[in-house]
Design an enzyme around this catalytic site. Structure first.
Site, PDB file in Angstrom:
ATOM      1  CB  ILE A 156      -0.940   0.033   1.187  1.00  0.00           C
ATOM      2  CG1 ILE A 156      -2.105   0.926   1.104  1.00  0.00           C
ATOM      3  CG2 ILE A 156      -0.234   0.167   2.615  1.00  0.00           C
ATOM      4  CD1 ILE A 156      -2.898   0.913  -0.231  1.00  0.00           C
ATOM      5  CB  SER A 200      10.713  -0.693   5.373  1.00  0.00           C
ATOM      6  OG  SER A 200      10.366  -1.865   5.041  1.00  0.00           O
ATOM      7  NE  ARG A 201       9.856  -6.155  10.213  1.00  0.00           N
ATOM      8  CZ  ARG A 201       9.213  -7.394  10.503  1.00  0.00           C
ATOM      9  NH1 ARG A 201       9.454  -7.878  11.342  1.00  0.00           N
ATOM     10  NH2 ARG A 201       7.975  -7.519   9.760  1.00  0.00           N
ATOM     11  CE  LYS A 203      -8.146  -0.213   4.128  1.00  0.00           C
ATOM     12  NZ  LYS A 203      -8.601  -1.655   3.714  1.00  0.00           N
ATOM     13  CG  ASP A 225      -7.397  -4.757   4.928  1.00  0.00           C
ATOM     14  OD1 ASP A 225      -6.609  -4.209   5.809  1.00  0.00           O
ATOM     15  OD2 ASP A 225      -7.239  -4.640   3.759  1.00  0.00           O
TER      16      ASP A 225
END
Length: 308
Positions: free
Chosen positions: A13, A35-36, A89, A167
Site C-alpha cells: 500500500i 522498513s525492515r 486504515k 480489511d
C-alpha cells in the site's frame, strides 16, 4: 511551508499509493522511510521507527503503513516525539486503543489523522449530498475481491487484529457511514472462517437505522472474476449506485460521476491542512461496526484457505 513526511512500513500500500501520492501533492515531501526489508532511493532509510526517531530533524510527520496490530505503539512513539501522525486504515487493532492516542496528540499540539481512503473517492461527497435531500428506503452493499490478488503473502491479515475480509470491507463501511443521512447499528452478523485461519474470509451483515431502514452487506474474499465494490441505495428519488469503490455514481442508471482514483493525493492534501491548523481528525465509526460484527458474529467454518 512544506510538510516533511516519513513513511513507516514500505509494503504494497505504501509503494502503490503513499509514495506516488506524496510526490503528486504540492507542499508535501517524502524525506524518510523506516522498513525492515525495503528501502527507497533518494530518501533517508532506517530499519525501525525508533532508529528513525533518532534523526527526528529529518521529518515533521509520520505515516504509519504497518499492520494494525503494531500501530498503537508506533503512533505512541511518534506522537510522544512531537510528530504529526497519519494512520492507515484501520486506525488500530481495537477501538479502545485509539482514544489515548487522540488525547496524547491534543496534549502535544500535534495532528492525529485516522484516514479512510475510500471516503476521498470522487463519488462519495456527491452521494452524501444526494441522500441528504431524499428519503432512504434500503441499502445493499456488495464488496468482493480476490485475497490472493490484493494481499499476496500477507499472513498478518489472517491473525487476530488483522481483520480478515474486513480489511477491504471496512472501506465499504467508511463510505456507508459518510453518505447515509442517519447512523446505523448492526443487527446480525454471520462470519465465515476458513478452518485453518483466525480471521474471516467472508461476512454477511445486517444493519438498521433508528427508523428501521434495512442495510445489508456482503463481503467476500473468494471472488475471482473481478472486483465488486458497490453500494446501492433505494430512495424516493430513485436508485443511487456508488460503484467501483467510489469512483462512479449513478442515479437510476444515469452516470453522474466518473472520475479517476485520486484518494491518497486527497488524503495528503488533508493531512497538510490539518498540520497547518494543528487539528485532530479521528472517526472510529467504521471500526466500531467491525468490532460489533465480531461481537454479534455467528461463526461459520468453511474450507481451509491455502494461498498457493
Amino acid at each position: 511551508m512544506t510538510l516533511r513526511v516519513a513513511i513507516v512500513g514500505l509494503g504494497k500500500i505504501a509503494r502503490d499509493q503513499h509514495v506516488p501520492s506524496i510526490a503528486a501533492v504540492d507542499g508535501v515531501e517524502l524525506t524518510a522511510v523506516a522498513s525492515r526489508n525495503a528501502s527507497l532511493p533518494g530518501v533517508a532509510c532506517f530499519a525501525t521507527l525508533d532508529e528513525m526517531l533518532e534523526r527526528a530533524d529529518l521529518f515533521d510527520a509520520v505515516a504509519l503503513c504497518t499492520p494494525p496490530q503494531v500501530r498503537h505503539g508506533q503512533a505512541l512513539a511518534a506522537l510522544s516525539a512531537g510528530k504529526h501522525v497519519l494512520l492507515e486504515k484501520p486506525p488500530g487493532a481495537t477501538v479502545s486503543e485509539v482514544a489515548p492516542l487522540v488525547a496524547l496528540a491534543r496534549r502535544n499540539g500535534v495532528v492525529l489523522f485516522a484516514t479512510w481512503h475510500s471516503r476521498f473517492a470522487p463519488a462519495v461527497e456527491p452521494a452524501r449530498t444526494f441522500l441528504a435531500s431524499t428519503t432512504v428506503r434500503s441499502v445493499r452493499i456488495e464488496w468482493k475481491e480476490d485475497v490472493r490478488k490484493w494481499h499476496p503473502g500477507q499472513e498478518w491479515i489472517w491473525e487476530p487484529g488483522g481483520l480478515g475480509v474486513f480489511d477491504p470491507g471496512i472501506n465499504a463501511l467508511s463510505i456507508m457511514t459518510a453518505i447515509l443521512p442517519r447512523p446505523v447499528f448492526l443487527t446480525q452478523s454471520d462470519l465465515f472462517f476458513p478452518a485453518n485461519r483466525a480471521a474471516p474470509i467472508a461476512a454477511s451483515l445486517a444493519f438498521a437505522d433508528g427508523h428501521g431502514v434495512p442495510v445489508a452487506a456482503e463481503f467476500d474474499w473468494r471472488e475471482t472474476s473481478g472486483e465488486i465494490w458497490n453500494i446501492v441505495v433505494e430512495t424516493d428519488a430513485g436508485t443511487l449506485t456508488v460503484a467501483d469503490g467510489g469512483k462512479r455514481m449513478r442515479v437510476d442508471g444515469a452516470l453522474r460521476v466518473d472520475e479517476p482514483d485520486r484518494e491518497y493525493a486527497a488524503i495528503y492534501r488533508r493531512f497538510a491542512g490539518l498540520a497547518a491548523d494543528g487539528a485532530v481528525d479521528v472517526d472510529l465509526s467504521p471500526l466500531q461496526h467491525v468490532a460489533d460484527a465480531f461481537l454479534l458474529g455467528r461463526r461459520r467454518v468453511v474450507d481451509e484457505f491455502v494461498e498457493s
